[in-house]
Design a protein around this motif. Structure first.
Motif, mmCIF file in Angstrom:
data_model
loop_
_atom_site.group_PDB
_atom_site.id
_atom_site.type_symbol
_atom_site.label_atom_id
_atom_site.label_comp_id
_atom_site.label_asym_id
_atom_site.label_seq_id
_atom_site.Cartn_x
_atom_site.Cartn_y
_atom_site.Cartn_z
ATOM 1 N N GLN A 1 0.820 -1.208 0.000
ATOM 2 C CA GLN A 1 0.000 0.000 0.000
ATOM 3 C C GLN A 1 0.856 1.261 0.000
ATOM 4 O OE1 GLN A 1 -3.219 -0.232 -0.397
ATOM 5 N NE2 GLN A 1 -3.544 1.985 -0.444
ATOM 6 N N ILE A 2 1.992 1.221 0.658
ATOM 7 C CA ILE A 2 2.875 2.390 0.698
ATOM 8 C C ILE A 2 3.400 2.705 -0.699
ATOM 9 C CG2 ILE A 2 5.065 3.289 1.596
ATOM 10 C CD1 ILE A 2 4.588 1.690 4.136
ATOM 11 N N LYS B 1 1.931 1.953 -3.510
ATOM 12 C CA LYS B 1 0.805 2.465 -4.298
ATOM 13 C C LYS B 1 0.572 3.951 -4.006
ATOM 14 C CE LYS B 1 -3.018 0.091 -4.981
ATOM 15 N NZ LYS B 1 -4.346 -0.558 -4.768
ATOM 16 N N GLU B 2 0.575 4.317 -2.746
ATOM 17 C CA GLU B 2 0.350 5.713 -2.379
ATOM 18 C C GLU B 2 1.476 6.605 -2.885
ATOM 19 O OE1 GLU B 2 -0.195 5.822 1.823
ATOM 20 O OE2 GLU B 2 -2.138 4.777 1.767
ATOM 21 N N TYR B 3 2.697 6.091 -2.890
ATOM 22 C CA TYR B 3 3.836 6.865 -3.379
ATOM 23 C C TYR B 3 3.696 7.135 -4.884
ATOM 24 C CZ TYR B 3 8.680 8.465 -3.703
ATOM 25 O OH TYR B 3 9.807 9.222 -3.915
ATOM 26 N N ILE B 4 3.250 6.131 -5.626
ATOM 27 C CA ILE B 4 3.022 6.305 -7.070
ATOM 28 C C ILE B 4 1.909 7.319 -7.306
ATOM 29 C CG2 ILE B 4 2.336 5.163 -9.216
ATOM 30 C CD1 ILE B 4 3.483 2.566 -8.017
ATOM 31 N N LEU B 5 0.838 7.219 -6.520
ATOM 32 C CA LEU B 5 -0.274 8.151 -6.646
ATOM 33 C C LEU B 5 0.188 9.590 -6.421
ATOM 34 C CD1 LEU B 5 -3.127 6.221 -4.801
ATOM 35 C CD2 LEU B 5 -3.164 6.944 -7.191
ATOM 36 N N GLU B 6 0.946 9.802 -5.365
ATOM 37 C CA GLU B 6 1.407 11.148 -5.033
ATOM 38 C C GLU B 6 2.293 11.725 -6.128
ATOM 39 O OE1 GLU B 6 3.340 10.884 -1.292
ATOM 40 O OE2 GLU B 6 1.491 10.474 -0.161
ATOM 41 N N VAL C 1 -5.651 4.820 -10.088
ATOM 42 C CA VAL C 1 -5.525 3.600 -9.281
ATOM 43 C C VAL C 1 -5.673 2.365 -10.166
ATOM 44 C CG1 VAL C 1 -6.608 2.225 -7.466
ATOM 45 C CG2 VAL C 1 -6.256 4.672 -7.118
ATOM 46 N N LYS C 2 -6.649 2.396 -11.066
ATOM 47 C CA LYS C 2 -6.844 1.261 -11.985
ATOM 48 C C LYS C 2 -5.615 1.064 -12.867
ATOM 49 C CE LYS C 2 -11.899 1.345 -12.231
ATOM 50 N NZ LYS C 2 -13.082 1.518 -13.129
ATOM 51 N N ALA C 3 -5.004 2.182 -13.288
ATOM 52 C CA ALA C 3 -3.795 2.090 -14.115
ATOM 53 C C ALA C 3 -2.668 1.422 -13.336
ATOM 54 C CB ALA C 3 -3.378 3.490 -14.577
ATOM 55 N N ILE C 4 -2.538 1.752 -12.058
ATOM 56 C CA ILE C 4 -1.511 1.143 -11.212
ATOM 57 C C ILE C 4 -1.748 -0.365 -11.091
ATOM 58 C CG2 ILE C 4 -0.606 1.027 -8.849
ATOM 59 C CD1 ILE C 4 -1.172 4.045 -8.629
ATOM 60 N N GLU C 5 -2.995 -0.733 -10.922
ATOM 61 C CA GLU C 5 -3.330 -2.148 -10.715
ATOM 62 C C GLU C 5 -3.210 -2.982 -11.989
ATOM 63 O OE1 GLU C 5 -7.245 -1.758 -9.153
ATOM 64 O OE2 GLU C 5 -6.563 -1.335 -7.093
ATOM 65 N N ARG C 6 -3.400 -2.363 -13.159
ATOM 66 C CA ARG C 6 -3.481 -3.121 -14.408
ATOM 67 C C ARG C 6 -2.253 -2.978 -15.305
ATOM 68 N NH1 ARG C 6 -9.758 -1.562 -16.059
ATOM 69 N NH2 ARG C 6 -10.710 -2.203 -14.076
ATOM 70 N N PHE C 7 -1.354 -2.063 -14.993
ATOM 71 C CA PHE C 7 -0.203 -1.829 -15.867
ATOM 72 C C PHE C 7 0.693 -3.060 -15.933
ATOM 73 C CE2 PHE C 7 4.165 -0.242 -16.596
ATOM 74 C CZ PHE C 7 3.968 0.366 -17.828
#
Length: 243
Positions: free
Chosen positions: A19-20, A22-27, A59-65
């Motif tokens: 999760q950390i 994922k949040e770092y990529i989002l930021e 978020v979907k892009a992170i999960e599916r890339f």
């Protein structure tokens, strides 16, 4: 922005439940969402709502890339963000539009984005029509079909404290069954603008000129025209709110 190798390593961690990561990529990619959301402003939706939808797309892009592909994450993420917003707008629109019109509107938006990248500016309706081998009226009809309807009871102007509704601007002409809108309120607001701002707005939105063309006509840079246009629109919003 993160380097490609760094972001792919983080993506692998995020897809494995970190999760950390994922949040770092989002930021570090949140500006992608902001840039996409700006394309969809002035369509009857709150900016914050569109931003949240864009974040869902990210978020979907992170999960599916697929990290095995030699494609930048941002190249993959932008269409995902756009798709999430467009899907919401399509499903939320109470006016049902035929599939051919929807498909044409999609082609128009794709062509608009492609031409903007080639020309380095926003293309005109005529340029989009020429590229698609269509008449300008078809382009306008396709774009308008995807616009959200406006309530007839929406306030468009205030006269001595009494709001003037959109319904008040309707009138019927002799021998015609169709109603059309008078532009008195808009004309009055335009007259209140400083001369330079008024000229820019008239050339941009009534003469269908691009910022580059307006800059050439007036003798200023495109950056200056962009600033004048933003300031003029800001003044118009203030006039409508305070009148």
């Amino acid at each position: 922005m993160l380097e490609d190798k760094e972001i792919k390593a983080l993506l692998i961690k995020a897809q494995n439940g970190d999760q950390i990561a994922k949040e770092y990529i989002l930021e570090n990619n949140i500006n992608l969402v902001r840039s996409v959301v700006h394309r969809f402003t002035n369509r009857g939706y709150e900016w914050d709502d569109l931003f949240q939808l864009g974040c869902i797309g990210l978020v979907k892009a992170i999960e599916r890339f697929d990290t095995t592909f030699s494609v930048k994450f941002s190249t993959y993420a932008v269409p995902m963000i756009i798709g999430e917003i467009r899907r919401f707008m399509r499903d939320d629109n109470p006016v049902k539009v035929s599939r051919p019109i929807k498909e044409l509107a999609y082609k128009v938006h794709r062509t608009q984005e492609r031409l903007q990248g080639i020309l380095g500016r926003e293309p005109t309706i005529a340029e989009i029509a020429k590229d698609l081998s269509l008449v300008p009226q078809e382009i306008v009809a396709a774009l308008e079909a995807n616009q959200s309807p406006v309530s007839l009871y929406a306030s468009v102007f205030h006269d001595n404290g009494d709001p003037i509704l959109l319904l008040d601007q309707l009138k019927y002409c002799d021998g015609q069954d169709n109603a059309y809108f008078e532009n008195l309120a808009l004309k009055e607001i335009l007259l209140r603008l400083p001369e330079k701002e008024r000229v820019v707005i008239q050339l941009r939105f009534f003469a269908d000129k691009t910022q580059a063309e307006v800059a050439e006509i007036i003798g200023l840079s495109q950056v200056q025209i962009s600033r004048i246009e933003k300031y003029a629109l800001k003044l118009m919003r203030e006039f409508m709110q305070t009148s």
